[in-house]
Design a protein around this motif. Structure first.
Motif, short mmCIF file in Angstrom:
data_model
loop_
_atom_site.label_atom_id
_atom_site.label_comp_id
_atom_site.label_asym_id
_atom_site.label_seq_id
_atom_site.Cartn_x
_atom_site.Cartn_y
_atom_site.Cartn_z
N GLY A 1 0.60 -1.27 -0.41
CA GLY A 1 0.17 -0.01 0.29
C GLY A 1 0.68 1.99 0.18
O GLY A 1 -0.06 1.48 0.86
N VAL B 1 -4.28 0.87 -1.93
CA VAL B 1 -4.12 -0.67 -2.13
C VAL B 1 -4.01 -1.80 -3.13
O VAL B 1 -4.74 -0.86 -3.94
CB VAL B 1 -5.49 -0.79 -1.22
N THR C 1 -8.46 0.06 2.83
CA THR C 1 -7.69 -1.77 3.37
C THR C 1 -8.74 -2.66 4.10
O THR C 1 -9.44 -3.31 4.00
CB THR C 1 -6.70 -1.42 4.13
N ILE D 1 -1.90 -2.66 6.60
CA ILE D 1 -1.52 -2.38 4.81
C ILE D 1 0.52 -2.33 5.31
O ILE D 1 1.26 -2.06 6.15
CB ILE D 1 -2.05 -0.59 4.85
#
Length: 613
Positions: free
Chosen positions: A8, A12, A49, A57
Motif C-alpha cells: 500500500g 491498496v 484496506t 497495510i
C-alpha cells in the motif's frame, strides 16, 4: 482469523479484479512537506484496506534514498531521516485508525538490482543516524504494529536473521511490542531467523514449517516461540481480530469515494514541484493563447508508477493532455501528438517525458536501479526539437527520482517535476500550469548535475560500502554544487524571511526550543512558503554532517501579507550516535540554527548553547 496483508505505499494493491484510489507516490506526497496531508492519506488507505476486507497495510516505506538511482525511490519519502521519520509517523497514525500498519524495510534496503543478496556494510553511527533513525521514530512515536525486515544483508547477516537489528535494537533498545514479518521470500533459515527475532515468515512457511522440529532438537527454545506468539496475539487483540468469531466488515463504498479522490488531487497539487520558470512564462494566460500543444509519448498516457508491489489500479486516471485540455477552457484549443508534429501551429508547447517501470522499479519485474540519471535519448531529442522552433517550451517530467538535464535545461523555458502523480495527476497539472492554483511543492531529494556528483552507488556489487555522507550531506561535505538543492521549489510569487528569534540562548537536552521567523509574501498573488530549519555543529569534536534538517513550517499567505511562524526544535533531535559509548548524545557546545528556503539558501542564522548533562 489471521493477518490479511495488502501492499500500500500509494493505495491498496489488489491482486484480484478490483480498483482502489491511486494516490501520488510517496515521494510526491513528501514533496508537499505537509504531515497532516500524509496522515489523511494514511487514514484513507487504511479505511479502504479495511473496507476491502483486509487488516494489515504494508506501508509506509521509509528507506533512506542513499543514491538517486535507486529503483524504488518513488516509494519512499526522500533522503533525509528526520523527514522520513515524521512522514512515516503521519502515515502510520492515519492508517492505524482502521488497520495495522507495517513499516518497511528494516534496514539498509537501498539497492534494487542485488537486493536479495547485497551486503550493506556500514559503521554503527551510519546505521543508527542515516538508516535506522526514522524507524526508531515510527516505532517510538507512532506505535506501529509491524516491522518488515529487508531482503539484503547488513554487515554480513541477512536482515531476517540479523540479531543486532531485530533483537538488540528493535525489540531491545526500542522496546518494540509488535511483530516482525519477513519480506516476501526473504527468510533464509529456521533457527537463525527465529532466534534473531523474526516472528512471521511470508508468504509461506518454507522455513518456519520446521519450527516444531527446531524446538524438539533444541535449536530454538520454547521461550522464543512464546514471545513470537505473544507479539502476534498482542496486535490481533489491539486491532480487534483475535477471534474467529470477529466478522470481516466489508464496505466497498469507501473505495474511490469522492473524499478520497479529492484527497488524491490535493496531494498531486501540493506535491508537484516547479523547478524553472524563465521570464515567468508560467502561469499560462488563457486570453493570450490560441493553441497549446501537449506532445511526447506520455502526453496522453497515464504514468502512475512501478508495476511491482506498489502497483495500484484505479477505475480511471487523468492524463496530462486531458487535464490541460480541461483546464484550458473553451477559448483555447489543446492538441496532442506523440512526436513534435502538433507543435507546428501552437503558441505554447508542453513536452511530457517520463520514466517507465523498466527504467526504475522492482528488479523482479524487469525493472531495477538506474545506472544513468538522464532521460532517454529520444526524449531529450524531442525537447531540443521543440525548443528549436522558438516556441515557449514547458517540460513536464514524471519519475520517481532526480533527472540530470545538462543537455537541455537551458533550452526549456519552464520545467516541472510531477513525479508519478496519481489518478488525478492530469487535473492537478492543468490547474497548476494555468495558475488556478499555485505551486507549493519542494524537493525531498538533492538533484545532481551529473551522475559523477553522487557517491558510488554499488548496485551491481555483492558488497556495498555505505558512506556516512549521502544526499545533501554528501554535497555539503564535498563542496559540490547541486542542480537543485534539497528543499528547492519555485512559486508564482516571492517571499521574504526576516527577524529570526530563538526562545532561549541556553538549553538542556530535554528541552524544546521555539524558533520564530517573519515570512512576507512579497509578490502579487497568494502562495505557500516552506520555511526550513537546519542545525549545524561548528565546534563539533566528532563526525557530523555540515548541517541537517530539524524542522520546518508550511505557511500560506495572501499577497503582501506577513505572518510570524514558529518552528519547534526538540533539542534531543540534535543528537548523534556515539559509537564508543554506544548511545545517543547531544554535544555540550554551541549549535547554530539556520533558517531559509532550501538547504543552499539559509540566510537567517542564530546560535544556542546546549548545556552538559
Amino acid at each position: 482469523r489471521g493477518f490479511k496483508f495488502r501492499d500500500g505505499p500509494r493505495g491498496v494493491r489488489l491482486l484480484e479484479d478490483g480498483t482502489s484510489t491511486c494516490f501520488p507516490v510517496a515521494v510526491a506526497r513528501a514533496a508537499t512537506w505537509e504531515f497532516d496531508l500524509e496522515k489523511r492519506v494514511g487514514r484513507a488507505i487504511g479505511l479502504e484496506t479495511k473496507g476491502l476486507g483486509h487488516n494489515v497495510i504494508l506501508a509506509p516505506t521509509i528507506n533512506t534514498l542513499r543514491h538517486p538511482g535507486h529503483g524504488r525511490a518513488q516509494e519512499s519519502y526522500g533522503e533525509d531521516p528526520w523527514l522520513l521519520g515524521h512522514m512515516g509517523i503521519a502515515f502510520t497514525e492515519g492508517a492505524q485508525e482502521h488497520v495495522a500498519a507495517c513499516v518497511k524495510h528494516l534496514a539498509g534496503n537501498n539497492i534494487e538490482d542485488t537486493r536479495m543478496t547485497n551486503n550493506a556494510v556500514m559503521d554503527e553511527q551510519t546505521l543508527r543516524e542515516n538508516y535506522m533513525r526514522q524507524f526508531k521514530m515510527v516505532v517510538e512515536q507512532a506505535d506501529v504494529a509491524c516491522v518488515m525486515s529487508a531482503y539484503n544483508k547488513v554487515n554480513g547477516f541477512y536482515c531476517s536473521e540479523n540479531n543486532h537489528l531485530l533483537s538488540d535494537i528493535l525489540k531491545g533498545e526500542w522496546q518494540f511490542p509488535g511483530f516482525v514479518v519477513s519480506d516476501w521470500f526473504a527468510a533464509k533459515s529456521t533457527a537463525e531467523s527465529a532466534n534473531a527475532g523474526m516472528d512471521i515468515e511470508m508468504p509461506w512457511r518454507v522455513y518456519y514449517g520446521q519450527l516444531e522440529s527446531a524446538v524438539q532438537n533444541g535449536s530454538v527454545s520454547e521461550d522464543v516461540i512464546d514471545e513470537a506468539v505473544s507479539r502476534i496475539l498482542r496486535i490481533k487483540i489491539k486491532f480487534g481480530f483475535v477471534s474467529l468469531e470477529n466478522k470481516v466488515e466489508l464496505d466497498p463504498s469507501v473505495v474511490e469515494s469522492d473524499e478520497h479522490i479529492a484527497l488524491a488531487l490535493e496531494a498531486a497539487e501540493k506535491g508537484t514541484v516547479l523547478l524553472k520558470n524563465q521570464d515567468n512564462v508560467l502561469p499560462l494566460q488563457r486570453d493570450a493563447l490560441t493553441t497549446v500543444a501537449v506532445v511526447g509519448p506520455f502526453a496522453d498516457k497515464v504514468r502512475l508508477g512501478d508495476d511491482g508491489s506498489s502497483k495500484v489500479i484505479p477505475s480511471y486516471a487523468v492524463t496530462p493532455f486531458a487535464g490541460i485540455q480541461a483546464a484550458a477552457g473553451d477559448g483555447v484549443q489543446v492538441v496532442t501528438s506523440k512526436d513534435a508534429s502538433a507543435a507546428a501551429g501552437a503558441d505554447v508547447v508542453v513536452v511530457v517525458v517520463a520514466l517507465t517501470p523498466q527504467d526504475e522499479g522492482e528488479a523482479i519485474l524487469d525493472g531495477g536501479d538506474r545506472d544513468e540519471l538522464g532521460l532517454h535519448a529520444e526524449d531529450e531529442a524531442l525537447i531540443q526539437e521543440v525548443a528549436a522552433t522558438g516556441k515557449t517550451t514547458i517540460v513536464i517530467m514524471e519519475a520517481g527520482g532526480p533527472i540530470t538535464m545538462e543537455a537541455w535545461k537551458e533550452q526549456a523555458d519552464a520545467i516541472v517535476m510531477a513525479w508519478y502523480p496519481g489518478m488525478e495527476g492530469g487535473t492537478a497539472l492543468g490547474s497548476l500550469l494555468f495558475g488556478d492554483i499555485n505551486f507549493s511543492g519542494r524537493l525531498v531529494q538533492t538533484w545532481p548535475k551529473t551522475l559523477e556528483d553522487e557517491p558510488v552507488f554499488g548496485n551491481h556489487q555483492a558488497e556495498t560500502d555505505f558512506n556516512y555522507f549521502h544526499g545533501y550531506r554528501h554535497f555539503d561535505e564535498n563542496d559540490i554544487e547541486p542542480l537543485f538543492p534539497f528543499g528547492f521549489g519555485l512559486s508564482y510569487t516571492s517571499f521574504e524571511l526576516s527577524n529570526l528569534v530563538l526562545s532561549d540562548t541556553k538549553v538542556n537536552e530535554s528541552d524544546s526550543l521555539s524558533v520564530t521567523v517573519d515570512v512576507k509574501n512579497a509578490g502579487k498573488r497568494r502562495g505557500v512558503e516552506v520555511v526550513q530549519l537546519y542545525a549545524s555543529y561548528p565546534n563539533t569534536l566528532v563526525r557530523r554532517a555540515k548541517m541537517e534538517l530539524k524542522g520546518y513550517a508550511r505557511v500560506e499567505l495572501d499577497a503582501d501579507e506577513t505572518k510570524t511562524v514558529t518552528i519547534q526544535l526538540s533539542v534531543a533531535d540534535l543528537a548523534y550516535y556515539d559509537m564508543e559509548q554506544k548511545k545517543w548524545r547531544v554535544e555540550a557546545l554551541a549549535h547554530r540554527i539556520h533558517v531559509g528556503r532550501n538547504a543552499r539558501d539559509l540566510p537567517l542564522v542564530g546560535e544556542v548553547a546546549v548545556n552538559a548533562q
